[in-house]
Design a protein around this motif. Sequence first.
Motif, mmCIF file in Angstrom:
data_model
loop_
_atom_site.group_PDB
_atom_site.id
_atom_site.type_symbol
_atom_site.label_atom_id
_atom_site.label_comp_id
_atom_site.label_asym_id
_atom_site.label_seq_id
_atom_site.Cartn_x
_atom_site.Cartn_y
_atom_site.Cartn_z
ATOM 1 N N PRO A 42 -41.933 19.372 -26.441
ATOM 2 C CA PRO A 42 -40.659 18.957 -26.993
ATOM 3 C C PRO A 42 -39.521 19.862 -26.530
ATOM 4 N N PHE A 43 -38.422 19.207 -26.124
ATOM 5 C CA PHE A 43 -37.168 19.884 -25.797
ATOM 6 C C PHE A 43 -37.256 20.762 -24.559
ATOM 7 N N ALA A 44 -38.222 20.535 -23.694
ATOM 8 C CA ALA A 44 -38.303 21.300 -22.448
ATOM 9 C C ALA A 44 -37.352 20.674 -21.434
ATOM 10 N N HIS A 45 -36.077 20.694 -21.749
ATOM 11 C CA HIS A 45 -35.089 20.019 -20.924
ATOM 12 C C HIS A 45 -34.804 20.821 -19.657
ATOM 13 N N ALA A 46 -34.601 20.090 -18.563
ATOM 14 C CA ALA A 46 -34.367 20.740 -17.278
ATOM 15 C C ALA A 46 -32.956 21.294 -17.173
ATOM 16 N N GLN A 47 -32.071 20.857 -18.047
ATOM 17 C CA GLN A 47 -30.703 21.365 -18.037
ATOM 18 C C GLN A 47 -30.232 21.566 -19.458
ATOM 19 N N THR A 48 -29.215 22.389 -19.623
ATOM 20 C CA THR A 48 -28.701 22.678 -20.952
ATOM 21 C C THR A 48 -28.078 21.426 -21.559
ATOM 22 N N PRO A 49 -28.518 21.013 -22.745
ATOM 23 C CA PRO A 49 -27.952 19.810 -23.347
ATOM 24 C C PRO A 49 -26.516 20.037 -23.802
ATOM 25 N N SER A 50 -25.789 18.950 -23.983
ATOM 26 C CA SER A 50 -24.427 19.034 -24.496
ATOM 27 C C SER A 50 -24.451 19.581 -25.919
ATOM 28 N N PRO A 51 -23.302 20.069 -26.416
ATOM 29 C CA PRO A 51 -23.276 20.615 -27.781
ATOM 30 C C PRO A 51 -23.748 19.618 -28.838
ATOM 31 N N ASN A 81 -33.280 13.895 -17.757
ATOM 32 C CA ASN A 81 -34.238 13.898 -16.658
ATOM 33 C C ASN A 81 -35.628 13.412 -17.058
ATOM 34 N N PHE A 82 -35.773 13.030 -18.322
ATOM 35 C CA PHE A 82 -37.091 12.594 -18.786
ATOM 36 C C PHE A 82 -37.455 11.249 -18.168
ATOM 37 N N LYS A 83 -38.605 11.181 -17.529
ATOM 38 C CA LYS A 83 -39.097 9.960 -16.902
ATOM 39 C C LYS A 83 -40.476 9.637 -17.471
#
Length: 346
Positions: A42-51, A81-83
């Motif tokens: 969970p939440f292993a986002h490739a880029q910083t999310p928006s506020p 980027n989630f596919k």
Amino acid sequence: MTLFQRPTPPSFRAEDTSSEVGTSRRGFLKLGCACCAVMAAPFAHAQTPSPDVARHLAAAKEAAGSDLGAYLTLGQSADPNFKPEAPDLAALMKMPAPPPGKAFDNLYFVGSKWVSSWAITTSGGIILIDAMDNEEEAARIVEGGLKTLGLDPAEVKTIIVTHGHGDHYGGANYFVRKYDSRIVASEADWTMMETKLEFDSPLWGRPPKRDVSVGDGAKVTLGDTTIDILITPGHTMGTISPLFDVWSGSQKHRALLWGGTAFNFGKKPERLQAYIDATARTLKIAKLQGVDVFLSNHNLYDGAVEKLAAKSAEGPNPFVLGEATVQRALTVMNECAQATLALWNS
């Protein structure tokens, strides 16, 4: 069966979004399908999310704590980027079915490892919630499970289909043909099943013919038991989340079975907003009614199979989460949906 109906919202014609759905693997085959999208990390986002996205994800993570991570995985859809991967439905259906089990004095699990069917016993017969993928499973897993538990499958008088995806209605026709069971679904999902299925597979049975249509606030009564019908649109526009009482001896608990969890409909803001509104409304209803049991129609989310294995006559019932935990689970779902909508709107 006595049925009281209220007016239903306008019917919804579904669109085919099967390419939007997916699953992943972590250690062993996880569960994934039109009804249950499972994500790892969970939440292993490739880029910083928006506020805005980050704020909702943080709220979801706080609500999830250390015990509700299954619902927290919905937040992966807030990653641009989630596919999602394509699910292997055949492999999911081939997983050995767990033993059927008794969750409460009047509630029994008769499902598989990845999709659930629940039996509620009443003085007038059995109410079945969902009917598996197809007629073979209905016979082998549901009917066979009822017999193993000492219950008579001929007593299945009513089947509530939580939503119009084949892994939940696929086995219904078996009970209609053999036991003359009645089928209950929402108006919106009857229309979807009759016109254009959102998802389909040759591994699923055919939709049942239209029978009993219910709207939000309806009551399905069999014998001494009444099921309150809560329409929670989003997963489908007519998803049913039943509310009912369960018993352990003389102790009564209020149960909610959330009828459709994953954001499986592609990038449709109106559908996601419906999901957000439904979870927010259900939070209030659950609090007012003191709901302390939160169930799913996919074991991935509620861990029903594991809870049955851990249940003992002496210890506390693992299905009784407590009112605060039910509130947290609904909050996780709501915040993950808001995070996803914030991403779409950014």
